[in-house]
Motif scaffolding. Structure first.
Motif, PDB file in Angstrom:
ATOM      1  N   GLU A  18       1.031  -1.264  -0.100  1.00  0.00           N
ATOM      2  CA  GLU A  18       0.168   0.090   0.034  1.00  0.00           C
ATOM      3  C   GLU A  18       1.137   1.192  -0.003  1.00  0.00           C
ATOM      4  N   GLY A  33      -0.842   7.240   2.112  1.00  0.00           N
ATOM      5  CA  GLY A  33      -1.500   7.568   3.246  1.00  0.00           C
ATOM      6  C   GLY A  33      -0.695   8.830   3.762  1.00  0.00           C
ATOM      7  N   LEU A  61      -5.110   6.561  -2.100  1.00  0.00           N
ATOM      8  CA  LEU A  61      -4.422   5.291  -1.745  1.00  0.00           C
ATOM      9  C   LEU A  61      -4.293   4.322  -2.914  1.00  0.00           C
ATOM     10  N   CYS A 104      -2.927   0.411  -3.900  1.00  0.00           N
ATOM     11  CA  CYS A 104      -2.390  -1.184  -3.272  1.00  0.00           C
ATOM     12  C   CYS A 104      -2.089  -1.978  -4.619  1.00  0.00           C
ATOM     13  N   TRP A 124     -11.122  -1.728   0.239  1.00  0.00           N
ATOM     14  CA  TRP A 124     -10.581  -0.976   1.406  1.00  0.00           C
ATOM     15  C   TRP A 124     -11.404  -1.302   2.678  1.00  0.00           C
ATOM     16  N   TYR A 128      -5.818   2.242   7.157  1.00  0.00           N
ATOM     17  CA  TYR A 128      -6.537   1.788   5.905  1.00  0.00           C
ATOM     18  C   TYR A 128      -5.941   0.560   5.554  1.00  0.00           C
ATOM     19  N   THR A 142      -2.007   1.192   6.083  1.00  0.00           N
ATOM     20  CA  THR A 142      -1.365   2.679   5.966  1.00  0.00           C
ATOM     21  C   THR A 142      -2.393   3.906   6.649  1.00  0.00           C
ATOM     22  N   VAL A 180      -3.940   7.171   7.756  1.00  0.00           N
ATOM     23  CA  VAL A 180      -4.601   8.381   7.325  1.00  0.00           C
ATOM     24  C   VAL A 180      -5.028   9.098   8.363  1.00  0.00           C
TER      25      VAL A 180
END
Length: 123
Positions: free
Chosen positions: A6, A9, A20, A22, A36, A93, A117, A119
């Motif tokens: 990922e 963030g 974001l 991934c 997510w 996340y 990640t 946020v």
């Protein structure tokens, strides 16, 4: 094995945006869906958005109209565009890939998760 990485963030002010990403690598046989999830301190992990390989999407009520999930099937990557962020969006996340395999006529589904990640949305 499947690895999910990922990125994207960070810290943003309320009303701001983040995107974001991934990316999946490894033994990716058949993707059923990508999504997510997020987990705020003291709360359970919750679904934020999900997209199937057919393109069907669903969102948590709290993010509808603000977040958009998309995918790149060639790159095995899923994205989450987050606009008009609110302090209550603050969480870790996690991306999720749900893979499907067929064996002896039966379907088997396996979930893989990213490392998460952070946020953080400041007021």
């Amino acid at each position: 094995q499947v690895q999910l990485v990922e990125s994207g963030g960070g810290l943003v002010q309320a009303g701001g945006s983040l995107r974001l990403s991934c990316a999946a690598s490894g033994s990716i046989f058949s993707i059923n869906a990508m999504g997510w999830y997020r987990q705020a301190p003291g709360k359970q992990r919750e679904l934020v958005a999900r997209i199937t390989t057919g393109g069907n999407t669903n969102y948590a009520d709290s993010v509808k109209g603000r977040f958009t999930i998309s995918r790149d099937n060639v790159k095995n990557t899923v994205y989450l565009q987050m606009n008009r962020l609110k302090p209550e969006d603050t969480a870790v996340y996690y991306c999720n890939f749900n893979l499907k395999a067929v064996f002896s006529g039966s379907y088997y589904y396996t979930d893989y998760w990213g490392q998460g990640t952070q946020v953080t949305v400041s007021s």
